[in-house]
Design an enzyme around this catalytic site. Sequence first.
Site, short mmCIF file in Angstrom:
data_model
loop_
_atom_site.label_atom_id
_atom_site.label_comp_id
_atom_site.label_asym_id
_atom_site.label_seq_id
_atom_site.Cartn_x
_atom_site.Cartn_y
_atom_site.Cartn_z
N LYS A 71 -40.85 112.79 71.49
CA LYS A 71 -41.60 111.55 71.71
C LYS A 71 -42.60 111.23 70.58
O LYS A 71 -42.83 110.06 70.29
CB LYS A 71 -42.32 111.58 73.06
CG LYS A 71 -41.35 111.45 74.23
CD LYS A 71 -42.11 111.35 75.55
CE LYS A 71 -41.15 111.09 76.70
NZ LYS A 71 -41.87 110.85 77.96
N ASN A 92 -41.16 106.60 74.10
CA ASN A 92 -39.99 107.03 74.89
C ASN A 92 -38.86 105.99 74.80
O ASN A 92 -37.81 106.20 75.41
CB ASN A 92 -40.37 107.24 76.36
CG ASN A 92 -40.69 105.94 77.06
OD1 ASN A 92 -41.16 105.00 76.44
ND2 ASN A 92 -40.42 105.88 78.34
N ASP A 108 -43.70 104.64 79.69
CA ASP A 108 -44.08 105.60 80.73
C ASP A 108 -45.26 105.10 81.55
O ASP A 108 -45.30 105.27 82.78
CB ASP A 108 -44.42 106.96 80.10
CG ASP A 108 -43.19 107.72 79.64
OD1 ASP A 108 -42.12 107.57 80.26
OD2 ASP A 108 -43.29 108.47 78.65
N GLY A 134 -53.85 117.74 85.05
CA GLY A 134 -52.98 117.97 83.89
C GLY A 134 -53.42 117.15 82.69
O GLY A 134 -54.04 116.09 82.85
P1 ATR Z 1 -45.89 117.03 79.64
O1 ATR Z 1 -46.08 116.64 78.21
O2 ATR Z 1 -44.51 116.74 80.16
O3 ATR Z 1 -46.95 116.49 80.54
P2 ATR Z 1 -46.92 119.69 79.07
O4 ATR Z 1 -47.60 119.25 77.83
O5 ATR Z 1 -46.15 120.96 79.02
O6 ATR Z 1 -45.91 118.61 79.66
O7 ATR Z 1 -48.01 119.75 80.21
C1 ATR Z 1 -47.75 120.36 81.40
C2 ATR Z 1 -49.04 120.36 82.24
O8 ATR Z 1 -48.85 121.29 83.29
C3 ATR Z 1 -50.25 120.80 81.46
O9 ATR Z 1 -51.37 120.10 81.92
C4 ATR Z 1 -50.32 122.28 81.80
O10 ATR Z 1 -51.59 122.86 81.67
P3 ATR Z 1 -52.06 123.56 80.26
O11 ATR Z 1 -52.51 122.44 79.39
O12 ATR Z 1 -53.13 124.48 80.65
O13 ATR Z 1 -50.86 124.27 79.73
C5 ATR Z 1 -49.91 122.25 83.23
N1 ATR Z 1 -49.46 123.56 83.69
C6 ATR Z 1 -48.31 124.18 83.39
N2 ATR Z 1 -48.21 125.37 84.02
C7 ATR Z 1 -49.38 125.53 84.71
C8 ATR Z 1 -49.92 126.56 85.56
N3 ATR Z 1 -49.23 127.68 85.84
N4 ATR Z 1 -51.15 126.35 86.10
C9 ATR Z 1 -51.85 125.23 85.84
N5 ATR Z 1 -51.40 124.23 85.05
C10 ATR Z 1 -50.19 124.38 84.49
#
Ligand code: ATR
Length: 278
Positions: A71, A92, A108, A134
């Site tokens: 992206k 996207n 999005d 997130g």
């Molecule tokens: P996308 O771009 O699709 O939103 P990403 O950048 O991988 O995907 O983000 C995934 C989200 O899920 C992030 O906010 C991530 O938190 P971190 O920034 O701390 O990585 C969150 N996430 C993934 N696994 C997690 C977990 N086990 N506990 C809490 N948050 C989690």
Amino acid sequence: MSGDHRPFMAGVMGWPIAHSKSPILFDHWFRTLSVSGRYVPLAVAPDDFDLVVRALPKAGFRGVNVTVPHKQAALRIADGRSAAAEAIGASNTLVFGPDGAIFADNTDAYGFIENLRAGAPSWAGADGPAVVLGAGGAAQAVIHALLGAGVVEVRLTNRTRDRAEALADRFGPCMQVVDWSDRGKALESAALLVNTTVLGMTGKPPLELALDALSPKAVVNDIVYAPLETPLLAAARERGATVVDGLGMLLHQARPGFRAWFGRDPVVDDALRHACLA
Ligand code: ATR
């Protein structure tokens, strides 16, 4: 698009791409609108992204959707960019002009807000604070949409606090960063809760979140759609909150691409939802 004799051809690029539902939803629209189009999944490795994107207009494509991990590259490669793509920092949806020029859009945020409005028609940005869980790419689009809808306070909480701080800096004074350990407390007086993390998705860890502070008048949206009713949505429903599942965001974000490429306005309805869930 008179004088544009290119075939009705588009696709979705990702790495991997096998699990994308987009070909199913485009095929449904082609059928229901009697458009003789083709929409293909394109598995493209990051190193090959530029080469493939530049070749597609020459192969007659009118555009492509772009998903993880391309992206940001899609925004970079474009000759022109929509305001939404610039603000979110990712694209996207690429639209190819008949001359091969590449225009980058981001749908999005549009998909998120259309889905929210469809599932919770009485919600308005002015209803109160929104809590966003997130701070990844999905959160950027969601926050952009919320600020555009008139939300004046976004409480952002993320496991990795630095990422939330960085996002908050980009979006300005409406943003409040809340420590991940305080995420339950952030729900107090919130009108909207959106989960943009992967937690609760099939195969991922559960989302641990106490909903005691959640008002029954609040709206809860999970952008996870597998399962369709996540444990978060089930618990929120139990409390009387209005819940909105995440499938509609995927469906609505595809509409602007279809319009731009094929000149028709497809609808999101139950038949489309069933086709994508089958
Ligand atoms: P996308 O771009 O699709 O939103 P990403 O950048 O991988 O995907 O983000 C995934 C989200 O899920 C992030 O906010 C991530 O938190 P971190 O920034 O701390 O990585 C969150 N996430 C993934 N696994 C997690 C977990 N086990 N506990 C809490 N948050 C989690």
